[in-house]
Enzyme design. Structure first.
Site, PDB file in Angstrom:
ATOM      1  N   ALA A   6       0.739  -1.357   0.104  1.00 14.25           N
ATOM      2  CA  ALA A   6       0.012   0.093  -0.213  1.00 14.25           C
ATOM      3  C   ALA A   6       0.699   1.354   0.062  1.00 14.25           C
ATOM      4  O   ALA A   6       0.446   2.382  -0.334  1.00 14.25           O
ATOM      5  CB  ALA A   6      -0.935  -0.051   1.051  1.00 14.25           C
ATOM      6  N   THR A 126       0.192   3.579   6.521  1.00 12.05           N
ATOM      7  CA  THR A 126       1.269   3.229   5.530  1.00 12.05           C
ATOM      8  C   THR A 126       0.649   1.955   4.738  1.00 12.05           C
ATOM      9  O   THR A 126       1.183   1.839   3.498  1.00 12.05           O
ATOM     10  CB  THR A 126       2.458   2.563   6.356  1.00 12.05           C
ATOM     11  OG1 THR A 126       2.699   3.814   7.191  1.00 12.05           O
ATOM     12  CG2 THR A 126       3.564   2.370   5.618  1.00 12.05           C
ATOM     13  N   GLU A 127      -0.179   0.939   5.242  1.00 10.97           N
ATOM     14  CA  GLU A 127      -0.522  -0.157   4.559  1.00 10.97           C
ATOM     15  C   GLU A 127      -1.623   0.313   3.423  1.00 10.97           C
ATOM     16  O   GLU A 127      -1.596  -0.039   2.417  1.00 10.97           O
ATOM     17  CB  GLU A 127      -0.946  -1.213   5.374  1.00 10.97           C
ATOM     18  CG  GLU A 127       0.045  -1.860   6.423  1.00 10.97           C
ATOM     19  CD  GLU A 127       0.798  -2.886   5.521  1.00 10.97           C
ATOM     20  OE1 GLU A 127       0.582  -3.095   4.227  1.00 10.97           O
ATOM     21  OE2 GLU A 127       1.891  -3.378   6.151  1.00 10.97           O
ATOM     22  N   SER A 128      -2.645   1.186   3.853  1.00 13.16           N
ATOM     23  CA  SER A 128      -3.886   1.274   2.885  1.00 13.16           C
ATOM     24  C   SER A 128      -4.347   2.759   2.853  1.00 13.16           C
ATOM     25  O   SER A 128      -5.037   2.787   2.281  1.00 13.16           O
ATOM     26  CB  SER A 128      -4.712   0.413   3.301  1.00 13.16           C
ATOM     27  OG  SER A 128      -5.504   0.829   4.861  1.00 13.16           O
TER      28      SER A 128
END
Length: 236
Positions: A6, A126-128
Protein backbone atom coordinates in the site's frame (compact mmCIF):
# COMPACT_ATOMS: atom_id res chain seq x y z
CA UNK A 1 0.99 -9.37 0.10
CA UNK A 2 3.99 -7.84 -1.56
CA UNK A 3 6.32 -5.84 0.64
CA UNK A 4 4.47 -2.77 1.82
CA UNK A 5 2.11 -2.88 -1.15
CA UNK A 6 0.00 0.00 0.00
CA UNK A 7 2.91 2.32 0.59
CA UNK A 8 4.38 1.73 -2.84
CA UNK A 9 8.03 1.61 -1.80
CA UNK A 10 10.85 0.25 -3.87
CA UNK A 11 11.43 0.80 -7.53
CA UNK A 12 7.92 1.79 -8.49
CA UNK A 13 4.51 2.60 -7.20
CA UNK A 14 2.38 -0.50 -6.87
CA UNK A 15 -1.18 -0.01 -7.96
CA UNK A 16 -4.20 -0.91 -5.90
CA UNK A 17 -7.12 -2.59 -7.54
CA UNK A 18 -10.52 -2.04 -5.99
CA UNK A 19 -12.20 -5.39 -6.44
CA UNK A 20 -15.24 -4.55 -4.39
CA UNK A 21 -17.98 -2.17 -5.31
CA UNK A 22 -20.00 -0.24 -2.77
CA UNK A 23 -22.48 -3.11 -2.75
CA UNK A 24 -20.87 -6.17 -1.20
CA UNK A 25 -21.77 -9.48 -2.79
CA UNK A 26 -22.93 -11.83 -0.10
CA UNK A 27 -21.51 -15.23 -0.93
CA UNK A 28 -22.66 -16.80 2.28
CA UNK A 29 -19.15 -16.83 3.70
CA UNK A 30 -19.21 -13.61 5.73
CA UNK A 31 -19.96 -15.45 8.93
CA UNK A 32 -17.75 -18.40 8.16
CA UNK A 33 -15.13 -19.24 10.75
CA UNK A 34 -11.94 -21.15 10.11
CA UNK A 35 -12.01 -24.65 11.46
CA UNK A 36 -9.83 -25.15 14.50
CA UNK A 37 -7.59 -28.15 14.19
CA UNK A 38 -6.38 -30.36 16.97
CA UNK A 39 -2.71 -29.79 16.21
CA UNK A 40 -0.39 -29.72 19.20
CA UNK A 41 1.91 -26.91 20.27
CA UNK A 42 4.85 -28.96 19.05
CA UNK A 43 3.31 -29.19 15.58
CA UNK A 44 2.70 -25.46 15.65
CA UNK A 45 6.31 -24.75 16.60
CA UNK A 46 7.52 -27.06 13.83
CA UNK A 47 5.36 -25.27 11.28
CA UNK A 48 6.71 -21.90 12.38
CA UNK A 49 10.27 -23.16 12.18
CA UNK A 50 9.71 -24.56 8.69
CA UNK A 51 8.10 -21.32 7.59
CA UNK A 52 10.94 -19.24 9.04
CA UNK A 53 13.44 -21.29 7.05
CA UNK A 54 11.41 -20.80 3.89
CA UNK A 55 11.26 -17.05 4.46
CA UNK A 56 14.99 -16.84 5.13
CA UNK A 57 15.79 -18.39 1.78
CA UNK A 58 12.96 -17.00 -0.34
CA UNK A 59 11.69 -13.64 -1.45
CA UNK A 60 10.60 -11.18 1.21
CA UNK A 61 6.94 -10.64 1.80
CA UNK A 62 5.04 -8.46 4.12
CA UNK A 63 3.51 -9.39 7.40
CA UNK A 64 0.74 -11.58 6.15
CA UNK A 65 2.72 -13.19 3.36
CA UNK A 66 5.04 -14.73 5.93
CA UNK A 67 2.18 -16.85 7.24
CA UNK A 68 0.20 -17.34 4.05
CA UNK A 69 -0.02 -21.13 4.03
CA UNK A 70 -3.04 -23.40 3.97
CA UNK A 71 -1.27 -25.71 6.41
CA UNK A 72 -1.37 -22.93 8.98
CA UNK A 73 -4.94 -21.82 8.38
CA UNK A 74 -7.06 -22.38 11.46
CA UNK A 75 -3.96 -23.33 13.47
CA UNK A 76 -1.75 -20.31 14.05
CA UNK A 77 -3.81 -18.21 16.34
CA UNK A 78 -5.45 -21.06 18.25
CA UNK A 79 -1.98 -22.28 19.26
CA UNK A 80 -0.49 -18.98 20.40
CA UNK A 81 -1.93 -19.14 23.90
CA UNK A 82 -2.50 -16.00 25.87
CA UNK A 83 -2.59 -13.76 22.83
CA UNK A 84 -5.98 -12.38 23.81
CA UNK A 85 -4.29 -10.84 26.82
CA UNK A 86 -2.84 -7.37 26.34
CA UNK A 87 0.91 -7.24 25.88
CA UNK A 88 1.71 -4.68 28.55
CA UNK A 89 5.48 -4.29 28.19
CA UNK A 90 5.40 -2.15 25.03
CA UNK A 91 6.92 1.24 25.76
CA UNK A 92 6.42 4.68 24.29
CA UNK A 93 2.65 4.54 23.79
CA UNK A 94 0.98 7.82 22.91
CA UNK A 95 -2.29 7.81 24.82
CA UNK A 96 -3.90 10.63 22.83
CA UNK A 97 -3.80 10.60 19.06
CA UNK A 98 -5.29 12.39 16.12
CA UNK A 99 -8.72 10.78 15.49
CA UNK A 100 -9.55 8.74 12.41
CA UNK A 101 -12.71 7.34 10.85
CA UNK A 102 -12.06 4.05 12.67
CA UNK A 103 -11.32 5.43 16.11
CA UNK A 104 -13.52 3.09 18.11
CA UNK A 105 -12.24 -0.03 16.33
CA UNK A 106 -8.62 1.03 16.76
CA UNK A 107 -9.06 1.91 20.42
CA UNK A 108 -10.78 -1.42 21.04
CA UNK A 109 -8.03 -3.42 19.32
CA UNK A 110 -5.36 -1.46 21.17
CA UNK A 111 -6.92 -2.27 24.52
CA UNK A 112 -7.49 -5.89 23.56
CA UNK A 113 -3.99 -6.67 22.29
CA UNK A 114 -1.86 -4.05 24.04
CA UNK A 115 -0.60 -2.37 20.88
CA UNK A 116 -0.18 1.44 21.02
CA UNK A 117 -2.93 3.38 19.26
CA UNK A 118 -0.51 5.59 17.36
CA UNK A 119 1.37 2.55 16.08
CA UNK A 120 -1.85 0.95 14.83
CA UNK A 121 -2.82 4.13 13.00
CA UNK A 122 0.63 4.42 11.47
CA UNK A 123 0.49 0.85 10.16
CA UNK A 124 -2.97 1.33 8.65
CA UNK A 125 -1.93 4.64 7.11
CA UNK A 126 1.20 3.10 5.59
CA UNK A 127 -0.48 -0.10 4.45
CA UNK A 128 -3.73 1.22 2.96
CA UNK A 129 -4.06 4.99 3.54
CA UNK A 130 -7.21 4.09 5.51
CA UNK A 131 -8.99 2.76 2.42
CA UNK A 132 -10.81 -0.45 3.51
CA UNK A 133 -11.45 -1.67 -0.04
CA UNK A 134 -7.96 -1.70 -1.55
CA UNK A 135 -6.31 -4.79 -2.98
CA UNK A 136 -2.58 -4.80 -3.65
CA UNK A 137 -1.02 -6.27 -6.77
CA UNK A 138 -0.03 -9.26 -4.62
CA UNK A 139 -3.59 -9.81 -3.42
CA UNK A 140 -3.38 -8.29 0.05
CA UNK A 141 -6.70 -6.82 1.11
CA UNK A 142 -8.24 -4.25 3.37
CA UNK A 143 -7.06 -1.69 5.87
CA UNK A 144 -4.21 -3.80 7.21
CA UNK A 145 -3.50 -5.59 3.91
CA UNK A 146 -4.03 -9.20 4.92
CA UNK A 147 -3.34 -12.05 2.53
CA UNK A 148 -6.10 -14.64 2.28
CA UNK A 149 -4.21 -17.42 4.06
CA UNK A 150 -3.25 -15.21 6.96
CA UNK A 151 -6.74 -13.74 7.17
CA UNK A 152 -8.17 -17.24 7.43
CA UNK A 153 -5.67 -18.15 10.15
CA UNK A 154 -6.69 -15.04 12.07
CA UNK A 155 -10.38 -15.85 11.78
CA UNK A 156 -10.98 -12.96 9.37
CA UNK A 157 -13.74 -14.08 7.01
CA UNK A 158 -14.03 -10.70 5.27
CA UNK A 159 -10.74 -8.75 5.02
CA UNK A 160 -12.63 -5.77 3.60
CA UNK A 161 -14.63 -5.41 6.81
CA UNK A 162 -12.80 -2.72 8.83
CA UNK A 163 -13.66 -4.33 12.16
CA UNK A 164 -12.28 -7.71 11.13
CA UNK A 165 -9.25 -6.27 9.35
CA UNK A 166 -8.21 -4.09 12.28
CA UNK A 167 -8.77 -6.78 14.87
CA UNK A 168 -6.91 -9.40 12.81
CA UNK A 169 -4.07 -7.13 11.76
CA UNK A 170 -3.49 -5.79 15.27
CA UNK A 171 -3.59 -9.31 16.61
CA UNK A 172 -0.90 -10.30 14.12
CA UNK A 173 1.19 -7.26 15.02
CA UNK A 174 0.83 -8.05 18.72
CA UNK A 175 2.19 -11.52 18.02
CA UNK A 176 5.28 -10.03 16.38
CA UNK A 177 5.74 -7.66 19.31
CA UNK A 178 5.50 -10.56 21.71
CA UNK A 179 7.91 -12.61 19.58
CA UNK A 180 10.52 -9.83 19.75
CA UNK A 181 9.97 -8.80 23.37
CA UNK A 182 8.36 -5.47 22.55
CA UNK A 183 11.07 -4.34 20.12
CA UNK A 184 8.85 -2.36 17.77
CA UNK A 185 11.17 -1.97 14.78
CA UNK A 186 11.88 -5.69 14.80
CA UNK A 187 8.16 -6.39 14.93
CA UNK A 188 7.51 -4.00 12.04
CA UNK A 189 10.29 -5.54 9.97
CA UNK A 190 8.71 -8.95 10.57
CA UNK A 191 5.28 -7.58 9.71
CA UNK A 192 6.66 -6.36 6.41
CA UNK A 193 9.34 -8.84 5.35
CA UNK A 194 8.45 -11.88 7.43
CA UNK A 195 10.02 -13.11 10.69
CA UNK A 196 12.37 -15.44 8.83
CA UNK A 197 14.23 -12.49 7.34
CA UNK A 198 14.48 -10.78 10.71
CA UNK A 199 15.62 -13.92 12.52
CA UNK A 200 18.32 -14.47 9.92
CA UNK A 201 20.01 -11.25 11.06
CA UNK A 202 20.70 -12.74 14.48
CA UNK A 203 19.73 -9.53 16.29
CA UNK A 204 17.64 -9.13 19.42
CA UNK A 205 17.08 -5.37 19.84
CA UNK A 206 15.93 -2.46 17.72
CA UNK A 207 19.38 -0.89 17.95
CA UNK A 208 20.99 -4.06 16.60
CA UNK A 209 18.36 -4.21 13.87
CA UNK A 210 19.03 -0.65 12.78
CA UNK A 211 22.75 -1.36 12.69
CA UNK A 212 22.05 -4.23 10.30
CA UNK A 213 19.15 -2.64 8.43
CA UNK A 214 21.03 -2.65 5.13
CA UNK A 215 20.78 -6.45 5.13
CA UNK A 216 17.00 -6.25 4.86
CA UNK A 217 15.22 -5.47 1.58
CA UNK A 218 15.11 -1.77 0.68
CA UNK A 219 11.34 -1.92 0.82
CA UNK A 220 11.51 -2.98 4.47
CA UNK A 221 14.04 -0.27 5.28
CA UNK A 222 11.67 2.29 3.78
CA UNK A 223 8.69 0.71 5.53
CA UNK A 224 10.17 1.27 8.99
CA UNK A 225 10.88 4.91 8.13
CA UNK A 226 7.37 5.42 6.75
CA UNK A 227 5.83 3.99 9.93
CA UNK A 228 7.92 6.35 12.05
CA UNK A 229 6.81 9.39 10.05
CA UNK A 230 3.18 8.31 10.04
CA UNK A 231 3.27 7.66 13.76
CA UNK A 232 4.45 11.21 14.44
CA UNK A 233 1.54 12.48 12.35
CA UNK A 234 -1.05 10.88 14.62
CA UNK A 235 0.52 11.85 17.94
CA UNK A 236 -0.91 15.01 19.52
Amino acid sequence: MAINPAAGTGTGQLKWINLRSSTRVNNGMENAKPEVTGSSSAEFAALLQELALQNASGNPGSSAASLDSSALSGLLWQQLGGMDEAYNTISGEITETRPTDYEELIQSASAKYGVPVDLIKAVIDTESSFNPNVVSSAGAKGLMQLMDGTANGLGVSDPFDPAQSIDGGVRYLSYQLKRYNGQENMALAAYNAGPGRVNKLGVSTDLELLANLSQLPKETQAYISKIERARAKYAV
